[in-house]
Design a protein around this motif. Structure first.
Motif, PDB file in Angstrom:
ATOM      1  N   ILE A 105       0.713  -1.143  -0.352  1.00 38.07           N
ATOM      2  CA  ILE A 105       0.340   0.375  -0.238  1.00 38.07           C
ATOM      3  C   ILE A 105       0.534   1.138   0.203  1.00 38.07           C
ATOM      4  O   ILE A 105       1.654   1.308   0.596  1.00 38.07           O
ATOM      5  CB  ILE A 105      -0.942  -0.339   0.712  1.00 38.07           C
ATOM      6  CG1 ILE A 105      -1.984  -1.777   1.389  1.00 38.07           C
ATOM      7  CG2 ILE A 105      -2.232   1.299   1.007  1.00 38.07           C
ATOM      8  CD1 ILE A 105      -2.858  -1.253   2.010  1.00 38.07           C
ATOM      9  N   ASP A 107       0.521   5.423   0.188  1.00 38.33           N
ATOM     10  CA  ASP A 107      -0.325   6.018   1.230  1.00 38.33           C
ATOM     11  C   ASP A 107       0.428   7.600  -0.071  1.00 38.33           C
ATOM     12  O   ASP A 107       0.950   8.286   1.300  1.00 38.33           O
ATOM     13  CB  ASP A 107      -0.266   6.086   2.049  1.00 38.33           C
ATOM     14  CG  ASP A 107      -1.275   7.057   3.418  1.00 38.33           C
ATOM     15  OD1 ASP A 107      -2.159   7.383   2.098  1.00 38.33           O
ATOM     16  OD2 ASP A 107      -1.370   7.160   4.378  1.00 38.33           O
ATOM     17  N   ARG A 108      -0.527   8.229  -0.475  1.00 36.85           N
ATOM     18  CA  ARG A 108      -0.461   9.597  -0.975  1.00 36.85           C
ATOM     19  C   ARG A 108       1.566   9.731  -1.663  1.00 36.85           C
ATOM     20  O   ARG A 108       1.700  10.664  -1.402  1.00 36.85           O
ATOM     21  CB  ARG A 108      -0.599  10.235   0.047  1.00 36.85           C
ATOM     22  CG  ARG A 108      -2.215   9.943   0.446  1.00 36.85           C
ATOM     23  CD  ARG A 108      -2.375  11.011   1.547  1.00 36.85           C
ATOM     24  NE  ARG A 108      -1.350  10.964   2.663  1.00 36.85           N
ATOM     25  CZ  ARG A 108      -0.479  11.626   3.475  1.00 36.85           C
ATOM     26  NH1 ARG A 108      -0.546  12.306   3.238  1.00 36.85           N
ATOM     27  NH2 ARG A 108       0.505  10.795   4.519  1.00 36.85           N
ATOM     28  N   PRO A 133      -4.216   5.559  -3.661  1.00 35.93           N
ATOM     29  CA  PRO A 133      -5.383   5.881  -3.300  1.00 35.93           C
ATOM     30  C   PRO A 133      -5.993   6.784  -4.919  1.00 35.93           C
ATOM     31  O   PRO A 133      -5.254   7.014  -5.212  1.00 35.93           O
ATOM     32  CB  PRO A 133      -5.262   6.985  -2.084  1.00 35.93           C
ATOM     33  CG  PRO A 133      -3.948   7.251  -2.186  1.00 35.93           C
ATOM     34  CD  PRO A 133      -3.281   6.504  -2.500  1.00 35.93           C
ATOM     35  N   LEU A 163      -8.265   4.179   1.930  1.00 34.30           N
ATOM     36  CA  LEU A 163      -7.328   3.536   2.587  1.00 34.30           C
ATOM     37  C   LEU A 163      -7.511   2.405   3.646  1.00 34.30           C
ATOM     38  O   LEU A 163      -7.151   1.694   4.096  1.00 34.30           O
ATOM     39  CB  LEU A 163      -5.959   4.231   2.408  1.00 34.30           C
ATOM     40  CG  LEU A 163      -4.742   4.213   0.866  1.00 34.30           C
ATOM     41  CD1 LEU A 163      -3.749   4.635   0.880  1.00 34.30           C
ATOM     42  CD2 LEU A 163      -5.161   3.072   0.504  1.00 34.30           C
ATOM     43  N   VAL A 200       2.904  -1.154   4.032  1.00 30.24           N
ATOM     44  CA  VAL A 200       1.502   0.170   4.309  1.00 30.24           C
ATOM     45  C   VAL A 200       3.304   0.833   4.058  1.00 30.24           C
ATOM     46  O   VAL A 200       3.875   1.129   5.029  1.00 30.24           O
ATOM     47  CB  VAL A 200       1.084   0.876   4.821  1.00 30.24           C
ATOM     48  CG1 VAL A 200       0.433   2.358   4.284  1.00 30.24           C
ATOM     49  CG2 VAL A 200      -0.276   0.114   5.414  1.00 30.24           C
ATOM     50  N   GLY A 202       4.368   5.209   3.335  1.00 30.10           N
ATOM     51  CA  GLY A 202       3.686   6.611   3.473  1.00 30.10           C
ATOM     52  C   GLY A 202       4.662   7.996   2.494  1.00 30.10           C
ATOM     53  O   GLY A 202       5.153   7.447   1.792  1.00 30.10           O
ATOM     54  N   ILE A 208       3.177   8.288   6.663  1.00 28.52           N
ATOM     55  CA  ILE A 208       1.556   7.458   6.540  1.00 28.52           C
ATOM     56  C   ILE A 208       0.957   8.133   7.205  1.00 28.52           C
ATOM     57  O   ILE A 208       1.175   9.066   8.044  1.00 28.52           O
ATOM     58  CB  ILE A 208       1.696   6.176   7.296  1.00 28.52           C
ATOM     59  CG1 ILE A 208       2.346   5.331   6.560  1.00 28.52           C
ATOM     60  CG2 ILE A 208       0.367   5.327   6.894  1.00 28.52           C
ATOM     61  CD1 ILE A 208       2.626   3.786   7.133  1.00 28.52           C
ATOM     62  N   SER A 209      -0.773   8.338   6.410  1.00 27.42           N
ATOM     63  CA  SER A 209      -1.257   9.225   7.456  1.00 27.42           C
ATOM     64  C   SER A 209      -1.962   8.888   8.635  1.00 27.42           C
ATOM     65  O   SER A 209      -1.942   7.765   9.241  1.00 27.42           O
ATOM     66  CB  SER A 209      -2.595   9.452   6.170  1.00 27.42           C
ATOM     67  OG  SER A 209      -3.523   8.232   6.201  1.00 27.42           O
ATOM     68  N   VAL A 212      -4.172   5.578   8.650  1.00 29.95           N
ATOM     69  CA  VAL A 212      -3.906   4.364   7.808  1.00 29.95           C
ATOM     70  C   VAL A 212      -3.320   4.228   9.396  1.00 29.95           C
ATOM     71  O   VAL A 212      -3.437   3.248   9.048  1.00 29.95           O
ATOM     72  CB  VAL A 212      -3.481   4.746   6.688  1.00 29.95           C
ATOM     73  CG1 VAL A 212      -2.699   3.243   6.257  1.00 29.95           C
ATOM     74  CG2 VAL A 212      -4.298   5.029   5.816  1.00 29.95           C
TER      75      VAL A 212
END
Length: 253
Positions: A105, A107-108, A133, A163, A200, A202, A208-209, A212
């Motif tokens: 994953i 994340d952004r 995302p 996400l 994950v 980031g 990473i948010s 998440v």
């Protein structure tokens, strides 16, 4: 996004051309629509977007003007010849095939070259899918494909609206989610990557948010011995993915 970094064939503009591209089955990576756009053809575009579950990014006209100086009519769409998949369809398929899901994953992640390099590594270690995302991710354009050495064509890309919800779905499916964070207590070597799992990574600047991170099962980190306290996300991701691959090979042997 800078038009100097995007080849002409990466995007199309104009209401009718965008409508026709969607109806022809083109994969829309991102679509930008001018704020407060109105008119009958725009209403037609809205209907086509809704039908195909494509979420537009509403932006001021100045942003569209940076993409192209031609008459864009308030809409610019970036297209990709890489097909997108849905996690809820892919995960059951992996289990049905007898596979142990191994997912990544992002994340952004915004840097196109980081994204391409990570996809190259992901494909090399056998990642089943890279999840990104719908909004805030690097465009999957010719630069990304080139940096990946074409690996993007050989790894499934899933584009998801939320996400955190995706993480919840993965956990409900029996997949553990490990979030890479410099503030983690556990090292990657303390984690069992041989079971169904998702890793994950980031954003290059903010990581990473929080949402998440909160939903993830475990935070993990790489050891850092030098004065520099962080690695490029592509390098860090490669180190984690290859540790996961090492564990899988050891288990097989």
């Amino acid at each position: 996004m800078n038009t100097n970094n995007d080849k002409k064939d990466d995007f199309i503009f104009g209401l009718r051309p965008v409508i026709e591209a969607i109806e022809a089955g083109k994969t829309i990576d991102k679509i930008f629509v001018q704020n407060a756009l109105q008119g009958p053809i725009y209403a037609e575009l809205k209907a086509v977007l809704a039908k195909n579950k494509i979420r537009p990014n509403y932006v001021p006209v100045e942003k569209l003007n940076r993409f192209t100086r031609k008459n864009h009519q308030g809409v610019v769409a970036f297209i990709s010849d890489v097909p997108f998949h849905k996690v809820e369809d892919l995960v059951p398929q992996l289990f049905e095939e007898g596979k142990t899901p191994f997912l990544l994953i992002l994340d952004r992640l915004t840097d196109v070259r980081n994204f391409g390099a990570i996809c190259r590594t992901a494909e090399c270690v056998g990642v089943d899918a890279v999840i990104i995302p719908e909004k805030g991710a690097a465009p999957i354009n010719s630069d990304a494909i080139k940096t990946s050495a074409g690996a993007i064509y050989n790894v499934k890309i899933c584009k998801e609206a939320n996400l955190a919800h995706t993480v919840d779905f993965l956990q409900q499916s029996g997949i553990s989610v490990f979030a890479a964070s410099e503030k983690a207590q556990k090292l990657i070597y303390d984690i069992d990557f041989t079971e169904p799992c998702a890793i994950v990574m980031g954003n290059e600047e903010t990581g990473i948010s929080k949402e998440v991170l909160h939903h993830s099962d475990e935070k993990i980190k790489l050891p850092i011995e030098g004065k520099t306290q962080s690695l490029n996300v592509s390098v860090a991701c490669g180190a984690i993915l290859y540790e996961a691959m090492r564990q899988k090979l050891v288990k097989i042997n």
